[in-house]
Write an enzyme that holds these catalytic residues in place. Structure first.
Site, PDB file in Angstrom:
ATOM      1  CE1 TYR A 148     -14.710  13.743  30.934  1.00  0.00           C
ATOM      2  CE2 TYR A 148     -14.283  13.596  33.290  1.00  0.00           C
ATOM      3  CZ  TYR A 148     -13.959  13.247  31.991  1.00  0.00           C
ATOM      4  OH  TYR A 148     -12.897  12.397  31.750  1.00  0.00           O
TER       5      TYR A 148
HETATM    6  N1  LIG Z   1      -6.624  13.556  31.071  1.00  0.00           N
HETATM    7  C1  LIG Z   1      -7.230  13.086  32.145  1.00  0.00           C
HETATM    8  O1  LIG Z   1      -6.893  13.480  33.285  1.00  0.00           O
HETATM    9  C2  LIG Z   1      -8.316  12.054  32.005  1.00  0.00           C
HETATM   10  C3  LIG Z   1      -8.736  11.414  33.173  1.00  0.00           C
HETATM   11  C4  LIG Z   1      -9.749  10.469  33.084  1.00  0.00           C
HETATM   12  C5  LIG Z   1     -10.317  10.142  31.865  1.00  0.00           C
HETATM   13  N2  LIG Z   1      -9.887  10.791  30.735  1.00  0.00           N
HETATM   14  C6  LIG Z   1     -10.549  10.408  29.472  1.00  0.00           C
HETATM   15  O2  LIG Z   1      -9.580  10.002  28.531  1.00  0.00           O
HETATM   16  C7  LIG Z   1     -10.052  10.237  27.216  1.00  0.00           C
HETATM   17  C8  LIG Z   1      -8.988  10.984  26.439  1.00  0.00           C
HETATM   18  O3  LIG Z   1      -8.784  12.245  27.043  1.00  0.00           O
HETATM   19  P1  LIG Z   1      -7.387  13.026  27.015  1.00  0.00           P
HETATM   20  O4  LIG Z   1      -7.074  13.392  28.393  1.00  0.00           O
HETATM   21  O5  LIG Z   1      -6.410  12.302  26.180  1.00  0.00           O
HETATM   22  O6  LIG Z   1      -7.885  14.385  26.328  1.00  0.00           O
HETATM   23  P2  LIG Z   1      -7.628  15.003  24.884  1.00  0.00           P
HETATM   24  O7  LIG Z   1      -6.165  15.137  24.635  1.00  0.00           O
HETATM   25  O8  LIG Z   1      -8.478  16.209  24.860  1.00  0.00           O
HETATM   26  O9  LIG Z   1      -8.190  13.892  23.904  1.00  0.00           O
HETATM   27  C9  LIG Z   1      -9.544  13.746  23.603  1.00  0.00           C
HETATM   28  C10 LIG Z   1      -9.645  13.180  22.214  1.00  0.00           C
HETATM   29  O10 LIG Z   1     -11.015  12.929  21.909  1.00  0.00           O
HETATM   30  C11 LIG Z   1     -11.258  13.462  20.619  1.00  0.00           C
HETATM   31  N3  LIG Z   1     -12.663  13.763  20.369  1.00  0.00           N
HETATM   32  C12 LIG Z   1     -13.459  14.687  20.952  1.00  0.00           C
HETATM   33  N4  LIG Z   1     -14.680  14.657  20.415  1.00  0.00           N
HETATM   34  C13 LIG Z   1     -14.656  13.687  19.458  1.00  0.00           C
HETATM   35  C14 LIG Z   1     -15.610  13.180  18.545  1.00  0.00           C
HETATM   36  N5  LIG Z   1     -16.858  13.669  18.469  1.00  0.00           N
HETATM   37  N6  LIG Z   1     -15.235  12.167  17.719  1.00  0.00           N
HETATM   38  C15 LIG Z   1     -13.989  11.678  17.754  1.00  0.00           C
HETATM   39  N7  LIG Z   1     -13.026  12.141  18.562  1.00  0.00           N
HETATM   40  C16 LIG Z   1     -13.372  13.129  19.420  1.00  0.00           C
HETATM   41  C17 LIG Z   1     -10.390  14.718  20.556  1.00  0.00           C
HETATM   42  O11 LIG Z   1     -10.260  15.128  19.222  1.00  0.00           O
HETATM   43  P3  LIG Z   1     -10.259  16.691  18.793  1.00  0.00           P
HETATM   44  O12 LIG Z   1      -8.846  17.141  18.986  1.00  0.00           O
HETATM   45  O13 LIG Z   1     -10.713  16.646  17.372  1.00  0.00           O
HETATM   46  O14 LIG Z   1     -11.222  17.389  19.696  1.00  0.00           O
HETATM   47  C18 LIG Z   1      -9.105  14.157  21.161  1.00  0.00           C
HETATM   48  O15 LIG Z   1      -8.381  13.428  20.223  1.00  0.00           O
HETATM   49  C19 LIG Z   1     -11.365  11.006  27.365  1.00  0.00           C
HETATM   50  O16 LIG Z   1     -12.450  10.115  27.233  1.00  0.00           O
HETATM   51  C20 LIG Z   1     -11.290  11.550  28.786  1.00  0.00           C
HETATM   52  O17 LIG Z   1     -12.558  11.755  29.333  1.00  0.00           O
HETATM   53  C21 LIG Z   1      -8.905  11.728  30.784  1.00  0.00           C
END
Ligand SMILES: NC(=O)c1ccc[n+]([C@@H]2O[C@H](COP(=O)([O-])OP(=O)(O)OC[C@H]3O[C@@H](n4cnc5c(N)ncnc54)[C@H](OP(=O)(O)O)[C@@H]3O)[C@@H](O)[C@H]2O)c1
Length: 286
Positions: A148
Site C-alpha cells: 500500500y
Molecule cells: N480510510 C483511511 O484511513 C484512508 C487514509 C488515507 C487514504 N485513504 C484512501 O482513501 C481512498 C478511499 O478509501 P476509504 O477509506 O474510503 O476506503 P473504502 O471505504 O474501502 O473505499 C474504497 C473505494 O474504492 C473502491 N474500489 C476499489 N477497487 C476499485 C476499482 N478497481 N475500481 C473502482 N473502485 C474501486 C471500493 O469499491 P468496492 O466496494 O467495489 O471495493 C470503494 O468504493 C483510498 O484511495 C484510500 O487509500 C484512506
C-alpha cells in the site's frame, strides 16, 4: 444551484471517503458522476438529483470508455476528476507475492493513470482539476503495509510529474493526504489479516500486532470521511489550491516526520513496533 453546474467525476463512491465526497460535492453546487464497480451499492447516492451513478472499475478500460461517452454528452464538460478508488494490500514485504504487489498497483496507480489519461482531454477543455487521494502512507512508509505504501508513494511521484507537465495548460493536480479516517477500509483490513497468507513468516508476530493496532485505531479514532470530503471541495473551488493537503488529527507530527532525518524516523518506528508487539502480546495473555 446554477442551471449548468460544474461536473466532477469521483471514483470509488460506494463507501467511505468517496461516498462522503460525492454527497458533499453534490450538496454544494456540483454535478457529480459517482463511479462504483457495483452501481446497485449506490442506491442512497442515486436519490440525490445532482448525482449520476456510473459503473466504473478503474482497472477496466471498457468501463472508462463508457463513462467518457456519458460525460461527453454533458455540455458543461468535466471540471474535476477525483481519483479516490483504492485498495490495501499488506504483509511483510519479504512474504508478499508479486501478484499481490501487482494487484495493489493495478488499482492505486495503473487505474489512476488509465482514467486520468482517458479524461484529460475533457479536463483540458475546462482547465479543470485532478484531485488524487493519496495518504499519509504516500510520504510516511510504515512497516508491514509495504504494498500500500509503495503504491501511494508512486502516486505522489506520478502526481508531481503530471503537475509539472501540465501546469502551463491550466489543469491543476492536487494531492490529498489523509491520515487515519474511519471508513470500511479498516474492516476490510481486518478480513485480510484474519486470512493472512504469511502466518509462518518470521515477521508474523510484529506484522500481526501492527495490523491489529492500526485496525483498532482506524475503526475507533479516525477522523470522519466528511473531513476529507470538505478538503476535496476546497481543492476544487479555491482560486489557489495547495499542492498537498494533509487531513489528520496529528498533522503537525506528520510535518515533523517529513523533515526529520530518515535514520531518526527509523528509530522512532522501530520503537513503536516493539512497543505495540509487546502490548498486543500482554493483552493476549490477560
Ligand atoms: N480510510 C483511511 O484511513 C484512508 C487514509 C488515507 C487514504 N485513504 C484512501 O482513501 C481512498 C478511499 O478509501 P476509504 O477509506 O474510503 O476506503 P473504502 O471505504 O474501502 O473505499 C474504497 C473505494 O474504492 C473502491 N474500489 C476499489 N477497487 C476499485 C476499482 N478497481 N475500481 C473502482 N473502485 C474501486 C471500493 O469499491 P468496492 O466496494 O467495489 O471495493 C470503494 O468504493 C483510498 O484511495 C484510500 O487509500 C484512506
Amino acid at each position: 444551484m446554477s442551471d449548468n453546474p460544474k461536473s466532477i467525476l469521483v471514483t470509488g463512491t460506494n463507501s467511505g471517503i468517496g461516498q462522503a465526497t460525492a454527497e458533499y460535492l453534490a450538496s454544494h453546487g456540483f454535478h457529480v458522476y459517482a463511479g462504483a464497480r457495483n452501481i446497485a451499492a449506490l442506491k442512497d447516492l442515486c436519490k440525490n438529483q445532482n448525482i449520476t451513478p456510473v459503473r466504473l472499475d478503474v482497472t477496466n478500460i471498457e468501463d472508462i470508455i463508457e463513462v467518457k461517452k456519458i460525460v461527453e454528452q454533458n455540455a458543461a464538460g468535466l471540471f474535476g476528476l477525483v481519483n479516490n478508488a483504492g485498495i490495501t494490500k499488506a504483509g511483510p514485504l519479504m512474504d508478499v507475492s508479486v501478484e499481490d504487489l501487482r494487484a495493489q498497483f493495478e488499482v492505486n496507480l495503473f487505474g489512476v493513470h488509465q482514467i486520468t489519461q482517458a479524461l484529460f482531454p475533457l479536463l483540458l477543455q475546462t482547465k479543470g482539476r485532478i484531485v488524487m487521494m493519496s495518504s499519509d502512507s504516500g510520504f510516511f512508509a510504515t512497516p508491514f503495509v509495504g504494498p500500500y505504501c509503495s503504491s501511494k508513494f508512486a502516486l505522489e511521484g506520478y502526481s508531481d510529474s503530471l503537475r509539472r507537465e501540465i501546469i502551463s495548460y491550466g489543469v491543476k493536480v492536487i494531492l490529498i493526504e489523509p491520515g487515519r479516517i474511519t471508513t470500511p477500509i479498516w474492516s476490510k483490513g481486518e478480513k485480510i489479516l484474519k486470512n493472512a497468507k504469511y502466518t509462518d513468516s518470521i515477521f508474523w508476530k510484529e506484522a500481526k500486532a501492527m495490523g491489529e493496532y492500526a485496525i483498532q485505531k482506524g475503526k475507533t479514532s479516525g477522523l470522519p470521511p466528511i473531513a476529507v470530503a470538505k478538503t476535496v471541495y476546497h481543492a476544487l473551488i479555491a482560486a489557489k489550491p495547495k499542492l498537498r493537503y494533509i487531513v489528520a488529527k496529528n498533522s503537525f507530527e506528520y510535518k515533523l516526520m517529513k523533515i526529520f532525518p530518515a535514520w531518526y524516523v527509523d528509530r522512532l518506528v522501530l520503537k513503536k513496533v516493539q512497543e505495540v508487539t509487546r502490548l498486543v502480546a500482554q493483552k493476549a495473555e490477560e
